[in-house]
Design a protein around this motif. Structure first.
Motif, PDB file in Angstrom:
ATOM      1  N   UNK A 299      20.985   7.346  12.950  1.00  0.00           N
ATOM      2  CA  UNK A 299      22.269   7.736  12.355  1.00  0.00           C
ATOM      3  C   UNK A 299      22.448   7.076  10.991  1.00  0.00           C
ATOM      4  N   UNK A 300      22.703   7.883   9.980  1.00  0.00           N
ATOM      5  CA  UNK A 300      23.017   7.397   8.637  1.00  0.00           C
ATOM      6  C   UNK A 300      24.522   7.571   8.443  1.00  0.00           C
ATOM      7  N   UNK A 301      25.260   6.462   8.458  1.00  0.00           N
ATOM      8  CA  UNK A 301      26.715   6.499   8.344  1.00  0.00           C
ATOM      9  C   UNK A 301      27.098   6.117   6.918  1.00  0.00           C
ATOM     10  N   UNK A 302      27.773   7.019   6.215  1.00  0.00           N
ATOM     11  CA  UNK A 302      28.315   6.678   4.901  1.00  0.00           C
ATOM     12  C   UNK A 302      29.837   6.691   4.987  1.00  0.00           C
ATOM     13  N   UNK A 303      30.412   5.503   4.941  1.00  0.00           N
ATOM     14  CA  UNK A 303      31.865   5.369   5.066  1.00  0.00           C
ATOM     15  C   UNK A 303      32.471   5.023   3.704  1.00  0.00           C
ATOM     16  N   UNK A 304      33.512   5.738   3.341  1.00  0.00           N
ATOM     17  CA  UNK A 304      34.205   5.478   2.087  1.00  0.00           C
ATOM     18  C   UNK A 304      35.579   4.895   2.378  1.00  0.00           C
ATOM     19  N   UNK A 305      35.845   3.724   1.806  1.00  0.00           N
ATOM     20  CA  UNK A 305      37.160   3.121   1.895  1.00  0.00           C
ATOM     21  C   UNK A 305      37.934   3.542   0.663  1.00  0.00           C
ATOM     22  N   UNK A 306      38.890   4.415   0.820  1.00  0.00           N
ATOM     23  CA  UNK A 306      39.591   4.966  -0.330  1.00  0.00           C
ATOM     24  C   UNK A 306      40.451   3.904  -0.986  1.00  0.00           C
ATOM     25  N   UNK A 307      40.439   3.924  -2.294  1.00  0.00           N
ATOM     26  CA  UNK A 307      41.155   2.944  -3.097  1.00  0.00           C
ATOM     27  C   UNK A 307      42.007   3.673  -4.130  1.00  0.00           C
ATOM     28  N   UNK A 308      42.712   2.911  -4.957  1.00  0.00           N
ATOM     29  CA  UNK A 308      43.489   3.533  -6.016  1.00  0.00           C
ATOM     30  C   UNK A 308      42.582   4.120  -7.090  1.00  0.00           C
ATOM     31  N   UNK A 309      41.407   3.492  -7.281  1.00  0.00           N
ATOM     32  CA  UNK A 309      40.465   3.995  -8.275  1.00  0.00           C
ATOM     33  C   UNK A 309      39.785   5.255  -7.770  1.00  0.00           C
ATOM     34  N   UNK A 310      39.416   6.128  -8.691  1.00  0.00           N
ATOM     35  CA  UNK A 310      38.703   7.358  -8.372  1.00  0.00           C
ATOM     36  C   UNK A 310      37.206   7.023  -8.348  1.00  0.00           C
ATOM     37  N   UNK A 311      36.741   6.448  -7.229  1.00  0.00           N
ATOM     38  CA  UNK A 311      35.381   5.918  -7.204  1.00  0.00           C
ATOM     39  C   UNK A 311      34.343   7.039  -7.144  1.00  0.00           C
ATOM     40  N   UNK A 312      33.153   6.682  -7.593  1.00  0.00           N
ATOM     41  CA  UNK A 312      32.062   7.624  -7.749  1.00  0.00           C
ATOM     42  C   UNK A 312      30.777   6.908  -7.361  1.00  0.00           C
ATOM     43  N   UNK A 313      29.980   7.532  -6.463  1.00  0.00           N
ATOM     44  CA  UNK A 313      28.719   6.904  -6.095  1.00  0.00           C
ATOM     45  C   UNK A 313      27.644   7.958  -5.825  1.00  0.00           C
ATOM     46  N   UNK A 314      26.389   7.505  -5.952  1.00  0.00           N
ATOM     47  CA  UNK A 314      25.223   8.357  -5.752  1.00  0.00           C
ATOM     48  C   UNK A 314      24.329   7.742  -4.679  1.00  0.00           C
ATOM     49  N   UNK A 315      23.884   8.557  -3.758  1.00  0.00           N
ATOM     50  CA  UNK A 315      22.957   8.120  -2.722  1.00  0.00           C
ATOM     51  C   UNK A 315      21.744   9.037  -2.711  1.00  0.00           C
ATOM     52  N   UNK A 316      20.559   8.452  -2.551  1.00  0.00           N
ATOM     53  CA  UNK A 316      19.344   9.253  -2.387  1.00  0.00           C
ATOM     54  C   UNK A 316      18.543   8.684  -1.216  1.00  0.00           C
ATOM     55  N   UNK A 317      18.238   9.549  -0.261  1.00  0.00           N
ATOM     56  CA  UNK A 317      17.434   9.173   0.892  1.00  0.00           C
ATOM     57  C   UNK A 317      16.114   9.937   0.858  1.00  0.00           C
ATOM     58  N   UNK A 318      15.032   9.227   1.107  1.00  0.00           N
ATOM     59  CA  UNK A 318      13.714   9.838   1.196  1.00  0.00           C
ATOM     60  C   UNK A 318      13.233   9.692   2.634  1.00  0.00           C
ATOM     61  N   UNK A 319      12.896  10.801   3.258  1.00  0.00           N
ATOM     62  CA  UNK A 319      12.518  10.831   4.672  1.00  0.00           C
ATOM     63  C   UNK A 319      11.111  11.407   4.783  1.00  0.00           C
ATOM     64  N   UNK A 320      10.196  10.637   5.369  1.00  0.00           N
ATOM     65  CA  UNK A 320       8.802  11.060   5.532  1.00  0.00           C
ATOM     66  C   UNK A 320       8.472  11.037   7.020  1.00  0.00           C
ATOM     67  N   UNK A 321       8.113  12.197   7.577  1.00  0.00           N
ATOM     68  CA  UNK A 321       7.702  12.302   8.972  1.00  0.00           C
ATOM     69  C   UNK A 321       6.225  12.691   8.978  1.00  0.00           C
ATOM     70  N   UNK A 322       5.389  11.782   9.443  1.00  0.00           N
ATOM     71  CA  UNK A 322       3.950  11.996   9.390  1.00  0.00           C
ATOM     72  C   UNK A 322       3.466  12.940  10.489  1.00  0.00           C
ATOM     73  N   UNK A 323       2.187  13.134  10.533  1.00  0.00           N
ATOM     74  CA  UNK A 323       1.541  14.150  11.369  1.00  0.00           C
ATOM     75  C   UNK A 323       1.897  14.001  12.851  1.00  0.00           C
ATOM     76  N   UNK A 324       2.298  15.136  13.446  1.00  0.00           N
ATOM     77  CA  UNK A 324       2.565  15.244  14.890  1.00  0.00           C
ATOM     78  C   UNK A 324       3.642  14.274  15.376  1.00  0.00           C
ATOM     79  N   UNK A 325       4.586  13.946  14.521  1.00  0.00           N
ATOM     80  CA  UNK A 325       5.698  13.086  14.906  1.00  0.00           C
ATOM     81  C   UNK A 325       6.988  13.891  14.964  1.00  0.00           C
ATOM     82  N   UNK A 326       7.979  13.328  15.644  1.00  0.00           N
ATOM     83  CA  UNK A 326       9.264  14.029  15.758  1.00  0.00           C
ATOM     84  C   UNK A 326      10.401  13.026  15.710  1.00  0.00           C
ATOM     85  N   UNK A 327      11.533  13.457  15.159  1.00  0.00           N
ATOM     86  CA  UNK A 327      12.684  12.574  15.024  1.00  0.00           C
ATOM     87  C   UNK A 327      13.951  13.404  14.879  1.00  0.00           C
TER      88      UNK A 327
END
Length: 418
Positions: free
Chosen positions: A152-180
């Motif tokens: 589980x990848x949980x991204x929780x945002x705590x809202x503030x008075x500021x108009x916050x901005x963020x970037x996330x990048x996830x790289x997922x590699x599933x090798x031969x004959x594997x499952x997830x």
């Protein structure tokens, strides 16, 4: 556009390789700019609020991540306001989760996976994400591993008075004959009308015989903006199955690109979206059949109320040599009010013979006769409407193979659509 381009300190500024990647993203975003009504890929989803000048790049918090747990056993990866919190569960042997910046700076043999699938050309928010490349995780599942519990990848945002901005990048590699199975959950706490922008990119590599089930729930604040781009590369006999439940947000765009490079690859890209108020939720898919004997199936269902707007843009591309390919796509929308709107743009690009392809789109209202029947049996109007909505969405939610995840998403959809 200046609100999105800020000279903020990033780790690895002394790395020529990483600095070069970021500069290419920055330059590409400057060249493309924020999409407008004249941008074909965005003509139905006008990112009107993304030109705001008051964005504040999210700052790292020393507090612990919010304790948001899912109602089934899983491994956890947590982010708070777009910042990685190193508190994930113990992982089994053969599964590796590493902060993205650590891989970028300390593991040069893995650099080939960075920014290779998600191209900046024609994708301004991918370019913007690349300009800030730092936060996210690198997930590697080695050969012949069957991950027994979801990750589980949980991204929780705590809202503030500021108009916050963020970037996330996830790289997922599933090798031969594997499952997830990966569950991606975006949520918030605080004022429902808080403004913020989450810009997410996932790059997914499936080796021969690999299988990935990718389930996403996007539940953002009423005035939040959520832009997501996931691209998956499939090798021989691999399988990518995704489901996204979109709700909340001022603008929510969930875009999926699947490239089936070798024979026997298959994918299911299903989703549901529910909205009210003035929200715009956009589901955009691009399925590329680049080899013979590949298959794809898509079912998208939307429930739209208030003055909200649903958007579906779906393309199936069949390469010239991709014979004996099957591609199916269907979008259905349920309009709850006279002011609700849906825009649909299905496309087929077929350059090969001996293929089976179809696409379709329908929209309608709740069945008046069914409502009358239930009300005549003593069921209140609100409850009767909800029963019909739940039944309508059940067709796509039941495509989730994991029973516990299916039950969670079904309850989530029911609770949030009331």
């Amino acid at each position: 556009m200046a609100g999105l381009l800020q000279k903020t300190p990033l780790m690895g500024k002394d790395s020529p390789w990483l600095s070069g990647i970021r500069k290419r993203g920055w330059d590409s975003f400057v060249k493309q700019g924020i999409p407008t009504a004249k941008t074909e890929a965005w003509k139905y989803t006008k990112p009107r609020d993304l030109a705001a000048e008051d964005f504040v790049v999210s700052k790292i918090s020393m507090s612990e991540a919010s304790k948001i747990d899912l109602p089934f056993d899983c491994y956890y990866i947590r982010f708070e306001n777009g910042w990685f919190c190193p508190s994930q569960s113990n992982l089994p042997q053969g599964v590796e989760v590493v902060p993205l910046i650590e891989v970028a700076l300390l593991k040069p043999h893995l650099q080939k996976y960075f920014c290779s699938l998600a191209q900046v050309d024609g994708n301004p928010f991918v370019a913007l994400n690349q300009a800030y490349l730092q936060e996210g995780v690198f997930i590697k599942i080695e050969n012949n591993i069957n991950l027994q519990k979801p990750l589980a990848i949980i991204n929780h945002t705590t809202t503030e008075s500021a108009n916050i901005f963020f970037n996330l990048r996830n790289i997922i590699v599933v090798d031969k004959d594997s499952s997830a199975t990966i569950v991606e959950y975006h949520t918030y706490s605080g004022e429902a009308k808080s403004r913020y922008l989450a810009n997410i990119v996932n790059e997914i590599y499936l080796a021969s015989g690999a299988e990935l089930n990718h389930y996403k729930v996007q539940s953002e604040a009423f005035k939040a903006n959520h832009i997501s781009f996931s691209v998956a590369s499939l090798k021989k006999d691999s399988s990518y199955n995704s489901f996204c439940l979109q709700k909340g947000a001022n603008i929510g765009r969930n875009e999926t690109l699947v490239k089936m490079h070798e024979e026997g690859a298959k994918t299911e890209v299903n989703s549901a979206y529910l909205m009210n108020g003035w929200a715009t939720l956009d589901t955009t898919t691009n399925i590329e059949h680049l080899a013979p004997c590949t298959s794809s199936h898509q079912l998208i269902k939307g429930v739209i109320g208030g003055e909200a707007k649903g958007v579906f843009q779906g393309k199936i591309h069949i390469a010239p040599h991709a014979i004996k390919t099957e591609g199916n796509q269907l979008h259905k929308a349920l309009l709850l009010t006279d002011t609700a709107e849906v825009d649909v743009k299905p496309e087929l690009e077929i350059f090969a013979d001996d293929v089976k392809c179809s696409h379709g789109a329908t929209s309608g209202e709740l069945d008046a006769e069914q409502l009358f029947y239930m009300r005549s049996r003593g069921i209140g109007l609100s409850e009767a409407r909800q029963i019909l909505i739940d039944a309508y969405l059940d067709e796509v939610i039941t495509k989730i193979s994991n029973e516990k995840i299916k039950d969670w998403i079904k309850l989530f959809a029911q609770e949030k659509s009331k």
